[in-house]
Motif scaffolding. Structure first.
Motif, PDB file in Angstrom:
ATOM      1  N   PHE A 142      50.633  24.067  56.392  1.00 38.44           N
ATOM      2  CA  PHE A 142      50.234  23.956  54.990  1.00 38.44           C
ATOM      3  C   PHE A 142      48.748  24.287  54.809  1.00 38.44           C
ATOM      4  O   PHE A 142      48.359  24.985  53.869  1.00 38.44           O
ATOM      5  CB  PHE A 142      50.539  22.553  54.461  1.00 38.44           C
ATOM      6  N   ALA A 143      47.934  23.797  55.729  1.00 33.35           N
ATOM      7  CA  ALA A 143      46.491  24.063  55.636  1.00 33.35           C
ATOM      8  C   ALA A 143      46.221  25.564  55.770  1.00 33.35           C
ATOM      9  O   ALA A 143      45.358  26.125  55.078  1.00 33.35           O
ATOM     10  CB  ALA A 143      45.739  23.285  56.709  1.00 33.35           C
ATOM     11  N   GLY A 144      46.969  26.232  56.657  1.00 33.85           N
ATOM     12  CA  GLY A 144      46.807  27.676  56.829  1.00 33.85           C
ATOM     13  C   GLY A 144      47.210  28.446  55.591  1.00 33.85           C
ATOM     14  O   GLY A 144      46.590  29.453  55.236  1.00 33.85           O
ATOM     15  N   ALA A 145      48.264  27.966  54.906  1.00 40.22           N
ATOM     16  CA  ALA A 145      48.706  28.612  53.666  1.00 40.22           C
ATOM     17  C   ALA A 145      47.635  28.494  52.589  1.00 40.22           C
ATOM     18  O   ALA A 145      47.372  29.458  51.852  1.00 40.22           O
ATOM     19  CB  ALA A 145      50.011  27.988  53.195  1.00 40.22           C
ATOM     20  N   ILE A 146      47.009  27.333  52.502  1.00 36.67           N
ATOM     21  CA  ILE A 146      45.945  27.137  51.515  1.00 36.67           C
ATOM     22  C   ILE A 146      44.761  28.050  51.829  1.00 36.67           C
ATOM     23  O   ILE A 146      44.173  28.672  50.931  1.00 36.67           O
ATOM     24  CB  ILE A 146      45.486  25.667  51.478  1.00 36.67           C
ATOM     25  N   ARG A 147      44.416  28.147  53.117  1.00 41.17           N
ATOM     26  CA  ARG A 147      43.287  29.016  53.510  1.00 41.17           C
ATOM     27  C   ARG A 147      43.590  30.483  53.221  1.00 41.17           C
ATOM     28  O   ARG A 147      42.669  31.275  52.965  1.00 41.17           O
ATOM     29  CB  ARG A 147      42.978  28.835  55.002  1.00 41.17           C
ATOM     30  N   ALA A 148      44.853  30.871  53.269  1.00 35.58           N
ATOM     31  CA  ALA A 148      45.223  32.277  53.063  1.00 35.58           C
ATOM     32  C   ALA A 148      45.055  32.724  51.620  1.00 35.58           C
ATOM     33  O   ALA A 148      44.912  33.922  51.348  1.00 35.58           O
ATOM     34  CB  ALA A 148      46.674  32.494  53.496  1.00 35.58           C
ATOM     35  N   ILE A 149      45.067  31.774  50.681  1.00 38.62           N
ATOM     36  CA  ILE A 149      44.975  32.126  49.261  1.00 38.62           C
ATOM     37  C   ILE A 149      43.521  32.406  48.897  1.00 38.62           C
ATOM     38  O   ILE A 149      42.637  31.578  49.134  1.00 38.62           O
ATOM     39  CB  ILE A 149      45.531  30.989  48.374  1.00 38.62           C
ATOM     40  N   GLY A 151      51.442  33.852  45.946  1.00 35.69           N
ATOM     41  CA  GLY A 151      52.522  33.983  46.927  1.00 35.69           C
ATOM     42  C   GLY A 151      52.267  35.085  47.929  1.00 35.69           C
ATOM     43  O   GLY A 151      52.517  34.922  49.139  1.00 35.69           O
ATOM     44  N   LEU A 152      51.750  36.223  47.463  1.00 36.73           N
ATOM     45  CA  LEU A 152      51.486  37.347  48.364  1.00 36.73           C
ATOM     46  C   LEU A 152      50.348  37.038  49.333  1.00 36.73           C
ATOM     47  O   LEU A 152      50.371  37.485  50.485  1.00 36.73           O
ATOM     48  CB  LEU A 152      51.161  38.603  47.559  1.00 36.73           C
ATOM     49  N   PHE A 153      49.363  36.270  48.887  1.00 36.27           N
ATOM     50  CA  PHE A 153      48.283  35.869  49.798  1.00 36.27           C
ATOM     51  C   PHE A 153      48.850  35.063  50.971  1.00 36.27           C
ATOM     52  O   PHE A 153      48.459  35.267  52.126  1.00 36.27           O
ATOM     53  CB  PHE A 153      47.238  35.038  49.056  1.00 36.27           C
ATOM     54  N   VAL A 154      49.756  34.138  50.681  1.00 37.10           N
ATOM     55  CA  VAL A 154      50.361  33.332  51.747  1.00 37.10           C
ATOM     56  C   VAL A 154      51.216  34.203  52.654  1.00 37.10           C
ATOM     57  O   VAL A 154      51.200  34.058  53.884  1.00 37.10           O
ATOM     58  CB  VAL A 154      51.205  32.190  51.145  1.00 37.10           C
ATOM     59  N   LEU A 155      51.970  35.135  52.064  1.00 36.75           N
ATOM     60  CA  LEU A 155      52.803  36.045  52.862  1.00 36.75           C
ATOM     61  C   LEU A 155      51.950  36.857  53.827  1.00 36.75           C
ATOM     62  O   LEU A 155      52.269  36.961  55.028  1.00 36.75           O
ATOM     63  CB  LEU A 155      53.579  36.979  51.928  1.00 36.75           C
ATOM     64  N   VAL A 156      50.863  37.430  53.329  1.00 32.44           N
ATOM     65  CA  VAL A 156      49.984  38.238  54.179  1.00 32.44           C
ATOM     66  C   VAL A 156      49.299  37.359  55.232  1.00 32.44           C
ATOM     67  O   VAL A 156      49.106  37.782  56.377  1.00 32.44           O
ATOM     68  CB  VAL A 156      48.951  38.982  53.314  1.00 32.44           C
ATOM     69  N   GLY A 157      48.957  36.120  54.852  1.00 38.06           N
ATOM     70  CA  GLY A 157      48.403  35.196  55.842  1.00 38.06           C
ATOM     71  C   GLY A 157      49.374  34.941  56.977  1.00 38.06           C
ATOM     72  O   GLY A 157      48.975  34.846  58.150  1.00 38.06           O
TER      73      GLY A 157
END
Length: 404
Positions: free
Chosen positions: A47-54, A275-281
Motif C-alpha cells: 500500500f505504501a508503494g502504491a501511494i508513493r507511485a502516485i 490508477g495509471l500511476f499505480v499500474l506503472v509503479g
C-alpha cells in the motif's frame, strides 16, 4: 510478480484501446481503478508503494487548472467568443480559419479536452445560424485543439504529466513547440479547406446578433488569474503552486455557487491518472519495465528520433496518450533527456489527430455533435486526420533535426 504485472497491463491496454471492456461494463476509469487495486491485492506493490507511485503534483495541477477554466465557462467566456465569431467572419472559409486558430489558441493555455467540451456546442450553434455544413468546422475544432495543445505544457493532460516528470522549463519547450504548432494549424486549415472546398464556398448570410449572457467581471477576473498562473510558471515558480493559488483566489467569491464550478471538473480523468500511476509503479517494482526496454532495444534503434516518433504515434493511438507517455518514459535515452521529453510531448499530442479515437478531445467533439444530430464517421475523421498527423509529425522531425 512480473507475470501478474504483465497480465494487469495487458487487461488495462485492452480496455483503453476499445474504450470499454468487451465483456463487462467497465470504462477506462474503472479499468484504472481495478488494475491499481489488484496491483496491491496481488502483492506486486504494498500500500505504501502504491501511494508513493502516485504523482500527486500532476493531479493537483490538473485539478486546479480545471477550476480556473471552469470559472471562464461559468462566466460565459466561450459564448462570447461565439458571438464575436459571427460578427467578425464574412465567408465560410474565414469561419473555418477562425475556428481552427481559436480552438488551437485556447488549447495552448487551457486543457484541450475542456476547450472541446465548451467550444463544440458554440461552433454547432454558429453553423446552424449561418446555415452551413458543420462537419469541416467540427473537424477543425478537434484537430486544432490537439495541435494547439502541443504548443505548451498546459495544453493537455499528457503534457502536464511530462512537465511534472521531466523538469523541462516552460519556455524551453514553448520555444521548441510553438513554430511547429503554428505551422500545424496552417496545415490543418489547408487540408480541411481542400477536402471540403465545395461546402466552404460562398459568404455567410447576414444574421441578427443575439444578446450574449457573459458575466464580464468574472470573465475578466478569470482571464487575469489564468495569465498570472502562466506568468508565474514562466518565471520559474512551481506550476502546482501558481495554479493552486489561482484556483483558491477564484473560489473566494459571492457571485458563483461552488457546485457550478465543481460540476465542470473532470474527476474521471483524475481517477484515470491515479490508477495509471499505480499500474506503472507496479511495472517498475516487478522489473517488467526494465525487461520491456531491453527487449525493445534489441529490435529497434530507440536513439533514432524518427523511430521514436513512429513508436509514439502508434502507441498513443493504440492505448491513448497518457498511458503511452507513462510507458514510453522508460524508453527515453539518458543522453539529451530534455530534448527527448520535448519530442515525446510533441509527437504524443500530434498522434491524437490520426484517428477518431486518438484522443479524448476527438471523442468529446464526436459525442457532442451526435447529440445535435451531426454524425462524424471514422472515415470522415481519418481522411483529414491522417494527412494532418503525417505532415505535423514530419514537421516536428525536421524541426528537431534542425535544432540538433
Amino acid at each position: 510478480m512480473m507475470v501478474r504485472a504483465g497480465l494487469l497491463l495487458g487487461l488495462v491496454l485492452i480496455v483503453f484501446s476499445l474504450g470499454k471492456s468487451p465483456v463487462f461494463r467497465v470504462d477506462r476509469a474503472g479499468a484504472a481503478i481495478i488494475a491499481a487495486t489488484l496491483m496491491v491485492g496481488l502483492g506486486v506493490l504494498d500500500f505504501a508503494g502504491a501511494i508513493r507511485a502516485i504523482d500527486f503534483r500532476t493531479l493537483l495541477i490538473l485539478f486546479f487548472m480545471m477550476i480556473v477554466i471552469a470559472n471562464l465557462k461559468v462566466a460565459g467566456f466561450f459564448d462570447l467568443i461565439g458571438s464575436v465569431l459571427l460578427r467578425r467572419v464574412a465567408t465560410r472559409r474565414q469561419l473555418l480559419l477562425a475556428v481552427i486558430f481559436i480552438s488551437g489558441g485556447l488549447s495552448a493555455v487551457c486543457i484541450n479536452d475542456i476547450v472541446c467540451l465548451l467550444f463544440t456546442p458554440i461552433v454547432l450553434l454558429v453553423c446552424a445560424k449561418a446555415r452551413c455544413n458543420p462537419l469541416p468546422h467540427l473537424l477543425g475544432v478537434a484537430i486544432a485543439s490537439n495541435i494547439g495543445s502541443a504548443a505548451t505544457f498546459l495544453g493537455n493532460p499528457q503534457n502536464i504529466l511530462i512537465a511534472s516528470l521531466s523538469g523541462v522549463p516552460f519556455l524551453t519547450y514553448f520555444r521548441t513547440a510553438l513554430p511547429v504548432a503554428l505551422a500545424g494549424l496552417a496545415c490543418a486549415y489547408w487540408v480541411i479547406a481542400r477536402l471540403y472546398r465545395r461546402e466552404l464556398q460562398g459568404p455567410l448570410p447576414a444574421l441578427e446578433q443575439d444578446r450574449v449572457g457573459c458575466h464580464r467581471y468574472l470573465a475578466f477576473k478569470s482571464l487575469i488569474v489564468l495569465a498570472l498562473v502562466i506568468a508565474g510558471y514562466i518565471a520559474g515558480q512551481d506550476l502546482a503552486l501558481t495554479s493552486s493559488l489561482g484556483a483558491a483566489f477564484l473560489l473566494i467569491t459571492r457571485r458563483v455557487k461552488p457546485n457550478k464550478i465543481y460540476a465542470s471538473i473532470d474527476f474521471n480523468l483524475l481517477i484515470i491518472f491515479a490508477g495509471l500511476f499505480v499500474l506503472v509503479g507496479g511495472l517498475e517494482q516487478s522489473g517488467l519495465a526494465r525487461l520491456l526496454v531491453r527487449e525493445a532495444a534489441r529490435w529497434v534503434d530507440l536513439q533514432n528520433r524518427a523511430v521514436f516518433a513512429l513508436l509514439t504515434v502508434a502507441l498513443s493511438n493504440l492505448v491513448s496518450n497518457v498511458p503511452a507517455v507513462l510507458l514510453l518514459k522508460f524508453f527515453l535515452p539518458e543522453t539529451g533527456a530534455a530534448a527527448w521529453w520535448q519530442a515525446l510531448a510533441l509527437f504524443s499530442t500530434f498522434a491524437g489527430n490520426l484517428t477518431i479515437t486518438g484522443s479524448i478531445a476527438n471523442l468529446i467533439v464526436v459525442e457532442i455533435a451526435k447529440r445535435h444530430n451531426v454524425r462524424i464517421g471514422f472515415a470522415d475523421y481519418l481522411k483529414a486526420g491522417l494527412p494532418v498527423t503525417l505532415i505535423t509529425s514530419l514537421l516536428g522531425l525536421v524541426f528537431f533535426h534542425w535544432l540538433s
